[in-house]
Design a protein around this motif. Sequence first.
Motif, PDB file in Angstrom:
ATOM      1  N   LEU A  68       0.831  -1.203   0.000  1.00 33.36           N
ATOM      2  CA  LEU A  68       0.000   0.000   0.000  1.00 33.36           C
ATOM      3  C   LEU A  68       0.868   1.257   0.000  1.00 33.36           C
ATOM      4  CD1 LEU A  68      -3.061   0.636   0.052  1.00 33.36           C
ATOM      5  CD2 LEU A  68      -2.849   0.914   2.521  1.00 33.36           C
ATOM      6  N   GLU A  69       1.950   1.243   0.792  1.00 30.18           N
ATOM      7  CA  GLU A  69       2.821   2.413   0.873  1.00 30.18           C
ATOM      8  C   GLU A  69       3.522   2.681  -0.456  1.00 30.18           C
ATOM      9  OE1 GLU A  69       5.477   1.705   4.076  1.00 30.18           O
ATOM     10  OE2 GLU A  69       3.925   1.793   5.624  1.00 30.18           O
ATOM     11  N   ARG A  70       3.874   1.632  -1.163  1.00 33.01           N
ATOM     12  CA  ARG A  70       4.526   1.796  -2.460  1.00 33.01           C
ATOM     13  C   ARG A  70       3.526   2.031  -3.599  1.00 33.01           C
ATOM     14  NH1 ARG A  70       9.879   3.138  -2.398  1.00 33.01           N
ATOM     15  NH2 ARG A  70      10.962   1.973  -0.783  1.00 33.01           N
ATOM     16  N   LYS A  71       2.245   2.111  -3.265  1.00 29.67           N
ATOM     17  CA  LYS A  71       1.165   2.425  -4.210  1.00 29.67           C
ATOM     18  C   LYS A  71       1.065   1.405  -5.338  1.00 29.67           C
ATOM     19  CE  LYS A  71       1.176   7.393  -3.289  1.00 29.67           C
ATOM     20  NZ  LYS A  71       1.212   8.744  -3.875  1.00 29.67           N
ATOM     21  N   VAL A  72       1.241   0.130  -4.999  1.00 31.89           N
ATOM     22  CA  VAL A  72       1.105  -0.915  -6.002  1.00 31.89           C
ATOM     23  C   VAL A  72      -0.337  -0.989  -6.502  1.00 31.89           C
ATOM     24  CG1 VAL A  72       1.297  -3.405  -6.445  1.00 31.89           C
ATOM     25  CG2 VAL A  72       3.023  -2.242  -5.034  1.00 31.89           C
ATOM     26  N   PHE A  73      -1.282  -0.976  -5.555  1.00 33.35           N
ATOM     27  CA  PHE A  73      -2.700  -1.048  -5.938  1.00 33.35           C
ATOM     28  C   PHE A  73      -3.146   0.221  -6.667  1.00 33.35           C
ATOM     29  CE2 PHE A  73      -2.334  -3.508  -1.915  1.00 33.35           C
ATOM     30  CZ  PHE A  73      -2.479  -4.764  -2.476  1.00 33.35           C
ATOM     31  N   HIS A  74      -2.616   1.369  -6.250  1.00 34.81           N
ATOM     32  CA  HIS A  74      -2.966   2.639  -6.885  1.00 34.81           C
ATOM     33  C   HIS A  74      -2.529   2.643  -8.358  1.00 34.81           C
ATOM     34  CE1 HIS A  74      -3.817   6.958  -7.067  1.00 34.81           C
ATOM     35  NE2 HIS A  74      -2.692   7.076  -7.747  1.00 34.81           N
ATOM     36  N   LYS A  75      -1.292   2.188  -8.604  1.00 30.36           N
ATOM     37  CA  LYS A  75      -0.798   2.137  -9.989  1.00 30.36           C
ATOM     38  C   LYS A  75      -1.562   1.088 -10.796  1.00 30.36           C
ATOM     39  CE  LYS A  75       3.914   3.803  -9.189  1.00 30.36           C
ATOM     40  NZ  LYS A  75       3.678   4.379  -7.861  1.00 30.36           N
ATOM     41  N   LEU A  76      -1.966   0.006 -10.155  1.00 33.92           N
ATOM     42  CA  LEU A  76      -2.706  -1.047 -10.841  1.00 33.92           C
ATOM     43  C   LEU A  76      -4.075  -0.552 -11.307  1.00 33.92           C
ATOM     44  CD1 LEU A  76      -2.066  -3.986 -11.523  1.00 33.92           C
ATOM     45  CD2 LEU A  76      -3.310  -4.661  -9.456  1.00 33.92           C
ATOM     46  N   SER A  77      -4.652   0.399 -10.549  1.00 31.66           N
ATOM     47  CA  SER A  77      -5.977   0.915 -10.908  1.00 31.66           C
ATOM     48  C   SER A  77      -5.967   1.709 -12.215  1.00 31.66           C
ATOM     49  CB  SER A  77      -6.521   1.801  -9.771  1.00 31.66           C
ATOM     50  OG  SER A  77      -5.739   2.984  -9.645  1.00 31.66           O
ATOM     51  N   HIS A  78      -4.779   2.169 -12.646  1.00 30.05           N
ATOM     52  CA  HIS A  78      -4.681   2.913 -13.899  1.00 30.05           C
ATOM     53  C   HIS A  78      -4.971   2.032 -15.121  1.00 30.05           C
ATOM     54  CE1 HIS A  78      -3.373   6.475 -11.903  1.00 30.05           C
ATOM     55  NE2 HIS A  78      -2.204   5.985 -11.510  1.00 30.05           N
ATOM     56  N   LEU A  79      -4.964   0.724 -14.931  1.00 31.06           N
ATOM     57  CA  LEU A  79      -5.239  -0.174 -16.053  1.00 31.06           C
ATOM     58  C   LEU A  79      -6.728  -0.238 -16.403  1.00 31.06           C
ATOM     59  CD1 LEU A  79      -2.920  -3.193 -15.119  1.00 31.06           C
ATOM     60  CD2 LEU A  79      -2.526  -1.478 -16.894  1.00 31.06           C
TER      61      LEU A  79
END
Length: 435
Positions: A68-79
Amino acid sequence: MGVKAFIRETLAGWGVPESWVVYVANIVLIAGIALLSIGANYVAKKIVLQLITRFVNSNRYRWDDYLLERKVFHKLSHLVPAVVIYYASFLFPDYQAVIVKGVALYILVVSLLVVNAFLNALNDIYATFEISKARPIRGYIQVAKIILFVIGGILLISSLIGRSPLILLSGIGALSAVVMLVFKDSILGLVAGVQLTSNDMVRVGDWIEMPKYGADGDVLDISLNTVKVQNWDKTITTIPTYALISDSFKNWRGMTISGGRRIMRAVYIDTNSIVMCSPEMIARFRNIQLLEDYILSKEQEVQRYNEEHNVNRAITVNGRALTNIGTFRAYMERYVKHHPKIHRGMTCMVRQLQPTEKGLPLEIYAFTNDIDWAVYENVQADIFDHLYAVAPEFGLRIFQNPSGADLQRGMELSAVQSRTGTPARAVGAMDSGDA
Protein backbone atom coordinates in the motif's frame (compact mmCIF):
# COMPACT_ATOMS: atom_id res chain seq x y z
CA MET A 1 -28.27 -3.52 -34.52
CA GLY A 2 -24.90 -2.19 -33.43
CA VAL A 3 -24.35 0.70 -31.04
CA LYS A 4 -22.98 2.89 -33.78
CA ALA A 5 -25.92 2.21 -36.13
CA PHE A 6 -28.38 2.86 -33.31
CA ILE A 7 -26.80 6.26 -32.57
CA ARG A 8 -26.87 7.20 -36.27
CA GLU A 9 -30.55 6.31 -36.62
CA THR A 10 -31.36 8.21 -33.44
CA LEU A 11 -29.52 11.28 -34.68
CA ALA A 12 -31.21 11.03 -38.08
CA GLY A 13 -34.60 10.79 -36.34
CA TRP A 14 -33.77 13.97 -34.44
CA GLY A 15 -33.29 15.80 -37.72
CA VAL A 16 -29.49 15.95 -37.75
CA PRO A 17 -28.28 16.47 -41.35
CA GLU A 18 -27.07 13.28 -42.95
CA SER A 19 -23.63 14.78 -43.69
CA TRP A 20 -23.15 15.41 -39.96
CA VAL A 21 -24.51 12.14 -38.63
CA VAL A 22 -21.20 10.25 -38.91
CA TYR A 23 -19.18 12.97 -37.16
CA VAL A 24 -21.75 13.56 -34.43
CA ALA A 25 -22.09 9.81 -33.87
CA ASN A 26 -18.32 9.48 -33.46
CA ILE A 27 -18.26 12.40 -31.04
CA VAL A 28 -21.09 10.83 -29.03
CA LEU A 29 -19.23 7.49 -28.95
CA ILE A 30 -15.98 9.14 -27.87
CA ALA A 31 -17.78 11.09 -25.17
CA GLY A 32 -19.57 7.93 -24.01
CA ILE A 33 -16.33 5.95 -23.87
CA ALA A 34 -14.62 8.81 -22.01
CA LEU A 35 -17.46 8.98 -19.47
CA LEU A 36 -17.40 5.22 -19.07
CA SER A 37 -13.60 5.29 -18.56
CA ILE A 38 -13.91 8.10 -16.00
CA GLY A 39 -16.66 6.18 -14.21
CA ALA A 40 -14.60 2.98 -14.19
CA ASN A 41 -11.58 4.90 -12.92
CA TYR A 42 -13.73 6.48 -10.18
CA VAL A 43 -15.06 3.09 -9.10
CA ALA A 44 -11.54 1.61 -9.08
CA LYS A 45 -9.99 4.45 -7.06
CA LYS A 46 -12.78 5.66 -4.80
CA ILE A 47 -14.49 2.37 -4.05
CA VAL A 48 -12.30 -0.65 -4.79
CA LEU A 49 -9.06 1.03 -3.71
CA GLN A 50 -10.68 2.37 -0.53
CA LEU A 51 -11.95 -1.10 0.34
CA ILE A 52 -8.50 -2.57 -0.22
CA THR A 53 -6.95 0.18 1.94
CA ARG A 54 -9.36 -0.50 4.81
CA PHE A 55 -8.74 -4.22 4.60
CA VAL A 56 -4.96 -3.76 4.60
CA ASN A 57 -5.03 -1.38 7.55
CA SER A 58 -7.39 -3.55 9.57
CA ASN A 59 -5.60 -6.91 9.33
CA ARG A 60 -2.67 -7.98 11.48
CA TYR A 61 -0.27 -8.62 8.62
CA ARG A 62 2.48 -6.13 7.92
CA TRP A 63 3.67 -7.15 4.45
CA ASP A 64 0.58 -5.81 2.65
CA ASP A 65 1.13 -2.41 4.27
CA TYR A 66 4.30 -2.03 2.20
CA LEU A 67 2.35 -2.81 -0.97
CA LEU A 68 0.00 0.00 0.00
CA GLU A 69 2.82 2.41 0.87
CA ARG A 70 4.53 1.80 -2.46
CA LYS A 71 1.16 2.42 -4.21
CA VAL A 72 1.10 -0.92 -6.00
CA PHE A 73 -2.70 -1.05 -5.94
CA HIS A 74 -2.97 2.64 -6.88
CA LYS A 75 -0.80 2.14 -9.99
CA LEU A 76 -2.71 -1.05 -10.84
CA SER A 77 -5.98 0.91 -10.91
CA HIS A 78 -4.68 2.91 -13.90
CA LEU A 79 -5.24 -0.17 -16.05
CA VAL A 80 -9.04 -0.01 -15.68
CA PRO A 81 -9.68 2.89 -18.15
CA ALA A 82 -7.28 1.27 -20.63
CA VAL A 83 -9.26 -1.99 -20.52
CA VAL A 84 -12.49 -0.06 -21.19
CA ILE A 85 -10.94 1.72 -24.20
CA TYR A 86 -9.49 -1.57 -25.49
CA TYR A 87 -12.84 -3.35 -25.51
CA ALA A 88 -14.56 -0.29 -27.06
CA SER A 89 -12.06 -0.03 -29.91
CA PHE A 90 -14.23 -2.21 -32.21
CA LEU A 91 -16.63 0.74 -32.48
CA PHE A 92 -13.99 2.48 -34.63
CA PRO A 93 -12.95 -0.20 -37.14
CA ASP A 94 -10.96 2.26 -39.23
CA TYR A 95 -8.80 3.22 -36.25
CA GLN A 96 -9.02 0.01 -34.21
CA ALA A 97 -5.46 -1.09 -34.93
CA VAL A 98 -4.04 2.28 -33.86
CA ILE A 99 -6.19 2.37 -30.72
CA VAL A 100 -5.24 -1.19 -29.75
CA LYS A 101 -1.56 -0.42 -30.26
CA GLY A 102 -1.80 2.78 -28.17
CA VAL A 103 -3.68 0.96 -25.40
CA ALA A 104 -1.12 -1.87 -25.49
CA LEU A 105 1.73 0.63 -25.10
CA TYR A 106 -0.08 2.34 -22.23
CA ILE A 107 -0.74 -1.00 -20.50
CA LEU A 108 2.91 -1.94 -20.95
CA VAL A 109 4.12 1.31 -19.35
CA VAL A 110 1.67 0.99 -16.44
CA SER A 111 2.66 -2.65 -15.97
CA LEU A 112 6.32 -1.62 -15.75
CA LEU A 113 5.45 0.94 -13.07
CA VAL A 114 3.39 -1.66 -11.16
CA VAL A 115 6.22 -4.22 -11.23
CA ASN A 116 8.72 -1.49 -10.20
CA ALA A 117 6.55 -0.55 -7.22
CA PHE A 118 6.13 -4.23 -6.34
CA LEU A 119 9.90 -4.76 -6.35
CA ASN A 120 10.31 -1.76 -4.04
CA ALA A 121 7.68 -3.21 -1.71
CA LEU A 122 9.42 -6.60 -1.87
CA ASN A 123 12.67 -4.99 -0.74
CA ASP A 124 10.84 -3.21 2.11
CA ILE A 125 9.22 -6.47 3.22
CA TYR A 126 12.56 -8.31 3.13
CA ALA A 127 14.18 -5.51 5.17
CA THR A 128 11.88 -6.35 8.11
CA PHE A 129 13.66 -9.67 8.58
CA GLU A 130 16.89 -9.89 10.56
CA ILE A 131 18.65 -11.74 7.75
CA SER A 132 18.38 -8.63 5.57
CA LYS A 133 21.34 -7.06 7.42
CA ALA A 134 23.57 -10.01 6.55
CA ARG A 135 22.08 -10.74 3.11
CA PRO A 136 20.71 -7.52 1.57
CA ILE A 137 18.86 -7.90 -1.74
CA ARG A 138 18.76 -4.25 -2.75
CA GLY A 139 21.46 -4.82 -5.39
CA TYR A 140 19.56 -7.75 -6.87
CA ILE A 141 16.36 -5.72 -6.90
CA GLN A 142 18.13 -3.00 -8.85
CA VAL A 143 19.49 -5.54 -11.33
CA ALA A 144 15.95 -6.89 -11.78
CA LYS A 145 14.73 -3.33 -12.43
CA ILE A 146 17.41 -2.75 -15.06
CA ILE A 147 16.47 -5.98 -16.83
CA LEU A 148 12.78 -5.12 -16.50
CA PHE A 149 13.09 -1.65 -18.03
CA VAL A 150 15.47 -2.83 -20.76
CA ILE A 151 12.98 -5.51 -21.81
CA GLY A 152 10.12 -3.03 -21.49
CA GLY A 153 11.97 -0.50 -23.61
CA ILE A 154 12.67 -3.09 -26.30
CA LEU A 155 9.00 -4.12 -26.39
CA LEU A 156 7.89 -0.47 -26.58
CA ILE A 157 10.23 0.34 -29.46
CA SER A 158 9.37 -2.86 -31.32
CA SER A 159 5.65 -2.07 -30.97
CA LEU A 160 6.12 1.46 -32.28
CA ILE A 161 8.14 0.45 -35.30
CA GLY A 162 6.17 -2.74 -35.89
CA ARG A 163 9.23 -5.02 -35.92
CA SER A 164 10.08 -8.16 -33.96
CA PRO A 165 11.88 -7.63 -30.61
CA LEU A 166 14.44 -10.23 -31.73
CA ILE A 167 15.74 -7.79 -34.35
CA LEU A 168 16.41 -5.19 -31.66
CA LEU A 169 18.04 -7.79 -29.45
CA SER A 170 20.37 -8.80 -32.27
CA GLY A 171 21.26 -5.13 -32.72
CA ILE A 172 22.01 -4.78 -29.02
CA GLY A 173 24.22 -7.88 -29.29
CA ALA A 174 26.25 -6.13 -31.95
CA LEU A 175 26.58 -3.12 -29.66
CA SER A 176 27.58 -5.26 -26.65
CA ALA A 177 30.81 -3.28 -26.18
CA VAL A 178 28.85 -0.03 -25.94
CA VAL A 179 26.34 -1.67 -23.59
CA MET A 180 29.13 -2.91 -21.32
CA LEU A 181 30.67 0.56 -21.30
CA VAL A 182 27.36 2.21 -20.39
CA PHE A 183 26.54 -0.36 -17.70
CA LYS A 184 30.13 -0.79 -16.50
CA ASP A 185 29.43 0.46 -12.97
CA SER A 186 26.27 -1.61 -12.70
CA ILE A 187 28.06 -4.78 -13.85
CA LEU A 188 30.96 -4.19 -11.46
CA GLY A 189 28.47 -3.37 -8.68
CA LEU A 190 26.53 -6.57 -9.34
CA VAL A 191 29.66 -8.72 -9.18
CA ALA A 192 30.87 -6.89 -6.07
CA GLY A 193 27.45 -7.21 -4.42
CA VAL A 194 27.44 -10.97 -4.99
CA GLN A 195 30.93 -11.28 -3.49
CA LEU A 196 30.13 -9.04 -0.54
CA THR A 197 26.98 -11.01 0.22
CA SER A 198 28.33 -14.50 -0.35
CA ASN A 199 31.48 -13.82 1.72
CA ASP A 200 29.56 -11.82 4.36
CA MET A 201 32.12 -9.03 4.13
CA VAL A 202 29.84 -6.15 5.08
CA ARG A 203 26.29 -5.72 6.31
CA VAL A 204 23.92 -2.84 6.86
CA GLY A 205 24.69 -1.50 10.34
CA ASP A 206 28.38 -2.49 10.32
CA TRP A 207 30.96 0.06 11.41
CA ILE A 208 33.58 0.28 8.66
CA GLU A 209 36.68 2.41 8.09
CA MET A 210 37.91 3.31 4.61
CA PRO A 211 40.34 6.25 4.85
CA LYS A 212 40.79 6.41 1.06
CA TYR A 213 37.18 7.60 0.73
CA GLY A 214 37.00 9.41 4.07
CA ALA A 215 34.52 6.87 5.44
CA ASP A 216 34.41 6.04 9.14
CA GLY A 217 30.98 5.11 10.45
CA ASP A 218 27.94 2.87 10.09
CA VAL A 219 26.77 1.38 6.79
CA LEU A 220 23.32 2.77 5.99
CA ASP A 221 22.60 1.15 2.64
CA ILE A 222 24.15 -1.29 0.18
CA SER A 223 22.86 -0.82 -3.36
CA LEU A 224 23.95 -1.95 -6.79
CA ASN A 225 26.35 0.94 -7.45
CA THR A 226 27.02 2.55 -4.07
CA VAL A 227 27.41 1.90 -0.36
CA LYS A 228 26.29 4.73 1.93
CA VAL A 229 28.22 5.25 5.16
CA GLN A 230 27.13 7.67 7.87
CA ASN A 231 30.28 9.03 9.50
CA TRP A 232 30.47 9.87 13.18
CA ASP A 233 30.13 13.56 12.37
CA LYS A 234 26.76 12.66 10.74
CA THR A 235 28.01 13.32 7.22
CA ILE A 236 27.29 10.75 4.51
CA THR A 237 30.07 9.17 2.44
CA THR A 238 29.17 7.31 -0.75
CA ILE A 239 31.56 4.54 -1.80
CA PRO A 240 31.38 2.59 -5.08
CA THR A 241 30.31 -0.97 -4.27
CA TYR A 242 33.13 -2.50 -6.27
CA ALA A 243 35.65 -0.43 -4.24
CA LEU A 244 34.92 -2.65 -1.23
CA ILE A 245 36.27 -5.55 -3.28
CA SER A 246 39.19 -3.85 -5.02
CA ASP A 247 40.39 -1.82 -2.01
CA SER A 248 40.92 -2.74 1.63
CA PHE A 249 38.69 -1.56 4.45
CA LYS A 250 38.33 -2.27 8.15
CA ASN A 251 35.09 -3.80 9.48
CA TRP A 252 34.54 -3.45 13.24
CA ARG A 253 31.79 -6.10 13.33
CA GLY A 254 34.14 -8.56 15.05
CA MET A 255 34.59 -6.12 17.92
CA THR A 256 30.83 -5.66 18.20
CA ILE A 257 30.17 -9.41 18.25
CA SER A 258 32.94 -10.14 20.76
CA GLY A 259 31.54 -7.72 23.33
CA GLY A 260 34.95 -6.25 24.08
CA ARG A 261 36.60 -3.04 22.89
CA ARG A 262 40.36 -2.73 22.99
CA ILE A 263 42.34 -0.27 25.10
CA MET A 264 45.92 0.15 23.85
CA ARG A 265 47.44 3.26 25.31
CA ALA A 266 50.77 3.92 27.05
CA VAL A 267 51.98 5.95 30.00
CA TYR A 268 55.38 7.51 29.23
CA ILE A 269 57.73 7.46 32.22
CA ASP A 270 60.68 9.84 32.56
CA THR A 271 63.67 7.48 32.65
CA ASN A 272 65.54 9.82 35.04
CA SER A 273 63.04 8.92 37.76
CA ILE A 274 63.62 5.13 37.58
CA VAL A 275 65.51 3.85 40.66
CA MET A 276 66.02 0.80 42.83
CA CYS A 277 63.49 0.57 45.65
CA SER A 278 64.80 1.62 49.04
CA PRO A 279 63.61 -0.14 52.23
CA GLU A 280 61.43 2.88 52.98
CA MET A 281 59.79 2.66 49.55
CA ILE A 282 59.16 -1.08 49.95
CA ALA A 283 57.64 -0.50 53.36
CA ARG A 284 55.34 2.11 51.85
CA PHE A 285 54.40 -0.17 48.95
CA ARG A 286 53.33 -2.90 51.39
CA ASN A 287 50.46 -0.66 52.49
CA ILE A 288 49.04 -0.54 48.96
CA GLN A 289 46.31 -3.18 48.96
CA LEU A 290 46.75 -4.24 45.34
CA LEU A 291 50.49 -4.81 45.94
CA GLU A 292 50.48 -6.70 49.25
CA ASP A 293 50.80 -10.17 47.71
CA TYR A 294 53.15 -8.93 44.98
CA ILE A 295 55.61 -7.28 47.39
CA LEU A 296 55.61 -10.32 49.68
CA SER A 297 56.23 -12.83 46.89
CA LYS A 298 58.81 -10.63 45.17
CA GLU A 299 60.76 -10.04 48.38
CA GLN A 300 60.90 -13.77 49.02
CA GLU A 301 61.90 -14.48 45.41
CA VAL A 302 64.65 -11.83 45.44
CA GLN A 303 65.95 -12.90 48.86
CA ARG A 304 66.03 -16.58 47.85
CA TYR A 305 67.91 -15.77 44.64
CA ASN A 306 70.49 -13.58 46.39
CA GLU A 307 71.09 -16.20 49.09
CA GLU A 308 71.47 -19.01 46.57
CA HIS A 309 74.05 -17.03 44.60
CA ASN A 310 75.83 -15.48 47.63
CA VAL A 311 75.19 -11.99 46.38
CA ASN A 312 76.95 -9.14 48.17
CA ARG A 313 74.15 -6.59 48.68
CA ALA A 314 76.52 -3.96 50.03
CA ILE A 315 76.53 -2.68 46.48
CA THR A 316 73.05 -2.22 45.03
CA VAL A 317 74.00 -3.30 41.51
CA ASN A 318 74.74 -6.81 42.73
CA GLY A 319 72.04 -9.43 42.56
CA ARG A 320 68.36 -8.73 42.18
CA ALA A 321 66.26 -5.94 43.72
CA LEU A 322 62.88 -4.34 43.30
CA THR A 323 62.59 -1.24 41.14
CA ASN A 324 59.96 1.46 41.28
CA ILE A 325 59.18 1.03 37.58
CA GLY A 326 58.64 -2.73 37.95
CA THR A 327 56.46 -2.22 41.00
CA PHE A 328 54.43 0.45 39.22
CA ARG A 329 53.96 -1.87 36.23
CA ALA A 330 52.68 -4.59 38.56
CA TYR A 331 50.32 -2.06 40.17
CA MET A 332 49.02 -0.95 36.77
CA GLU A 333 48.28 -4.54 35.75
CA ARG A 334 46.46 -5.35 38.98
CA TYR A 335 44.52 -2.11 38.90
CA VAL A 336 43.33 -2.73 35.33
CA LYS A 337 42.41 -6.37 36.04
CA HIS A 338 40.36 -5.35 39.08
CA HIS A 339 38.49 -2.63 37.21
CA PRO A 340 34.79 -3.60 36.94
CA LYS A 341 34.56 -2.48 33.31
CA ILE A 342 37.44 -4.63 32.01
CA HIS A 343 36.54 -7.84 30.16
CA ARG A 344 37.67 -10.87 32.17
CA GLY A 345 37.72 -13.29 29.24
CA MET A 346 40.08 -11.32 26.99
CA THR A 347 43.76 -10.40 27.02
CA CYS A 348 44.72 -8.05 29.83
CA MET A 349 48.33 -7.05 30.38
CA VAL A 350 50.72 -4.16 30.90
CA ARG A 351 53.81 -4.32 28.73
CA GLN A 352 57.02 -2.31 28.50
CA LEU A 353 57.70 -0.97 25.01
CA GLN A 354 60.86 0.24 23.31
CA PRO A 355 62.13 3.45 24.99
CA THR A 356 61.77 6.57 22.88
CA GLU A 357 62.78 10.21 23.14
CA LYS A 358 59.57 10.65 25.14
CA GLY A 359 60.62 8.20 27.85
CA LEU A 360 59.81 4.58 28.67
CA PRO A 361 56.28 3.56 27.57
CA LEU A 362 54.21 1.29 29.82
CA GLU A 363 51.33 0.20 27.61
CA ILE A 364 47.99 -1.11 28.78
CA TYR A 365 46.56 -3.77 26.48
CA ALA A 366 43.08 -4.75 27.63
CA PHE A 367 39.43 -4.86 26.55
CA THR A 368 36.41 -3.16 28.08
CA ASN A 369 33.29 -5.25 28.63
CA ASP A 370 31.09 -2.52 27.14
CA ILE A 371 31.52 -1.58 23.47
CA ASP A 372 29.46 1.62 23.69
CA TRP A 373 31.69 4.48 22.56
CA ALA A 374 30.90 6.84 25.43
CA VAL A 375 31.31 4.12 28.07
CA TYR A 376 34.57 2.95 26.47
CA GLU A 377 36.04 6.46 26.51
CA ASN A 378 34.96 7.00 30.12
CA VAL A 379 36.54 3.72 31.26
CA GLN A 380 39.78 4.52 29.45
CA ALA A 381 39.92 8.04 30.88
CA ASP A 382 39.09 6.76 34.39
CA ILE A 383 41.99 4.30 34.29
CA PHE A 384 44.57 6.79 33.05
CA ASP A 385 43.34 9.56 35.35
CA HIS A 386 44.17 7.30 38.27
CA LEU A 387 47.53 6.13 36.92
CA TYR A 388 48.76 9.64 36.21
CA ALA A 389 47.77 10.69 39.71
CA VAL A 390 49.46 7.77 41.55
CA ALA A 391 52.72 7.65 39.55
CA PRO A 392 54.46 10.10 41.97
CA GLU A 393 53.69 7.67 44.84
CA PHE A 394 56.19 5.32 43.20
CA GLY A 395 58.81 8.05 42.79
CA LEU A 396 58.14 8.24 39.06
CA ARG A 397 57.60 11.23 36.82
CA ILE A 398 55.34 11.23 33.79
CA PHE A 399 57.22 12.52 30.76
CA GLN A 400 56.05 15.81 29.28
CA ASN A 401 57.81 18.18 26.91
CA PRO A 402 58.72 21.48 28.56
CA SER A 403 55.95 24.04 28.45
CA GLY A 404 56.17 27.79 28.40
CA ALA A 405 55.76 27.89 32.19
CA ASP A 406 58.68 25.46 32.65
CA LEU A 407 60.94 27.57 30.47
CA GLN A 408 59.92 30.74 32.26
CA ARG A 409 60.62 29.16 35.65
CA GLY A 410 64.05 28.00 34.45
CA MET A 411 64.89 31.49 33.27
CA GLU A 412 63.83 32.98 36.61
CA LEU A 413 65.99 30.51 38.55
CA SER A 414 68.94 31.30 36.30
CA ALA A 415 68.43 35.03 36.87
CA VAL A 416 68.31 34.56 40.67
CA GLN A 417 71.44 32.40 40.56
CA SER A 418 73.32 34.97 38.51
CA ARG A 419 72.37 37.76 40.93
CA THR A 420 73.02 35.97 44.20
CA GLY A 421 75.55 33.36 43.24
CA THR A 422 73.27 30.73 44.83
CA PRO A 423 73.12 27.33 43.09
CA ALA A 424 69.91 26.74 41.17
CA ARG A 425 69.05 23.71 43.33
CA ALA A 426 69.20 25.77 46.49
CA VAL A 427 67.08 28.49 44.90
CA GLY A 428 64.48 25.86 44.01
CA ALA A 429 64.48 24.63 47.59
CA MET A 430 64.01 28.14 48.97
CA ASP A 431 61.11 28.73 46.56
CA SER A 432 59.42 25.56 47.75
CA GLY A 433 59.69 26.58 51.42
CA ASP A 434 62.46 24.13 52.40
CA ALA A 435 65.02 26.80 53.28
